[in-house]
Design a protein around this motif. Structure first.
Motif, mmCIF file in Angstrom:
data_model
loop_
_atom_site.group_PDB
_atom_site.id
_atom_site.type_symbol
_atom_site.label_atom_id
_atom_site.label_comp_id
_atom_site.label_asym_id
_atom_site.label_seq_id
_atom_site.Cartn_x
_atom_site.Cartn_y
_atom_site.Cartn_z
ATOM 1 N N HIS A 59 -6.188 6.174 2.603
ATOM 2 C CA HIS A 59 -7.597 6.289 3.001
ATOM 3 C C HIS A 59 -8.445 5.148 2.439
ATOM 4 O O HIS A 59 -9.580 4.969 2.858
ATOM 5 N N GLN A 60 -7.875 4.376 1.505
ATOM 6 C CA GLN A 60 -8.583 3.213 0.966
ATOM 7 C C GLN A 60 -8.070 1.904 1.580
ATOM 8 O O GLN A 60 -8.387 0.833 1.094
ATOM 9 N N GLY A 61 -7.261 1.986 2.594
ATOM 10 C CA GLY A 61 -6.831 0.786 3.291
ATOM 11 C C GLY A 61 -5.338 0.507 3.264
ATOM 12 O O GLY A 61 -4.842 -0.263 4.070
ATOM 13 N N LYS A 62 -4.586 1.093 2.333
ATOM 14 C CA LYS A 62 -3.132 0.871 2.277
ATOM 15 C C LYS A 62 -2.442 1.964 3.104
ATOM 16 O O LYS A 62 -1.956 2.951 2.580
ATOM 17 N N LYS A 63 -2.418 1.762 4.399
ATOM 18 C CA LYS A 63 -1.910 2.783 5.323
ATOM 19 C C LYS A 63 -0.388 2.886 5.270
ATOM 20 O O LYS A 63 0.298 1.965 4.846
ATOM 21 N N HIS A 64 0.114 4.025 5.731
ATOM 22 C CA HIS A 64 1.552 4.272 5.808
ATOM 23 C C HIS A 64 2.126 3.544 7.026
ATOM 24 O O HIS A 64 1.512 3.491 8.074
ATOM 25 N N GLY A 65 3.328 3.001 6.843
ATOM 26 C CA GLY A 65 3.969 2.386 7.995
ATOM 27 C C GLY A 65 4.550 1.030 7.662
ATOM 28 O O GLY A 65 4.646 0.671 6.503
ATOM 29 N N PRO A 66 4.955 0.299 8.662
ATOM 30 C CA PRO A 66 4.803 0.663 10.075
ATOM 31 C C PRO A 66 5.804 1.739 10.496
ATOM 32 O O PRO A 66 6.907 1.807 9.983
#
Length: 120
Positions: free
Chosen positions: A45-52
């Motif tokens: 939620h602070q910018g380090k998203k899960h993935g790809p």
């Protein structure tokens, strides 16, 4: 039957056999995307998203669907998507042959020839 007719029927048979071998065929497209999860304190939620994470995009009942692809299946899905392109090319060639046979008035005769070939 002339030699040209026999060649066309034989070529159509070979093309259809190639089509039958495309067992991983997948009709769709592949995409990768990053996502956020439902955990409130997660860093996504602070910018380090899960993935790809990989997805196959398909269309069913007039709607687009995304189907998750596990990482260990990505290579096979990509191969299936390439096989879809191969299938389209084979279908175009079979169509061209059938249209030629139709124009020559031999399409129905070609079916009889195929049936004789299968019974032998």
């Amino acid at each position: 039957m002339n030699a040209s007719f026999k060649k066309l029927v034989a070529k159509r048979r070979r093309l259809l056999q190639k089509l039958q071998a495309l067992t991983l065929l997948v009709h769709g497209s592949y995409l990768e995307r990053f996502s956020t999860c439902s955990r409130k304190g997660c860093t996504c939620h602070q910018g380090k998203k899960h993935g790809p994470r990989g997805y196959v995009v398909i269309h069913r009942e007039g709607r687009q669907r995304q189907v998750y692809v596990p990482l260990e299946q990505v290579a096979l899905i990509r191969k299936g998507l390439r096989q879809h392109e191969q299938a389209l090319a084979l279908l175009r060639q079979v169509t061209d042959i059938n249209l030629k046979l139709m124009r020559d008035g031999l399409l129905e005769e070609s079916l009889a020839t195929e049936a004789q070939g299968e019974s032998q």
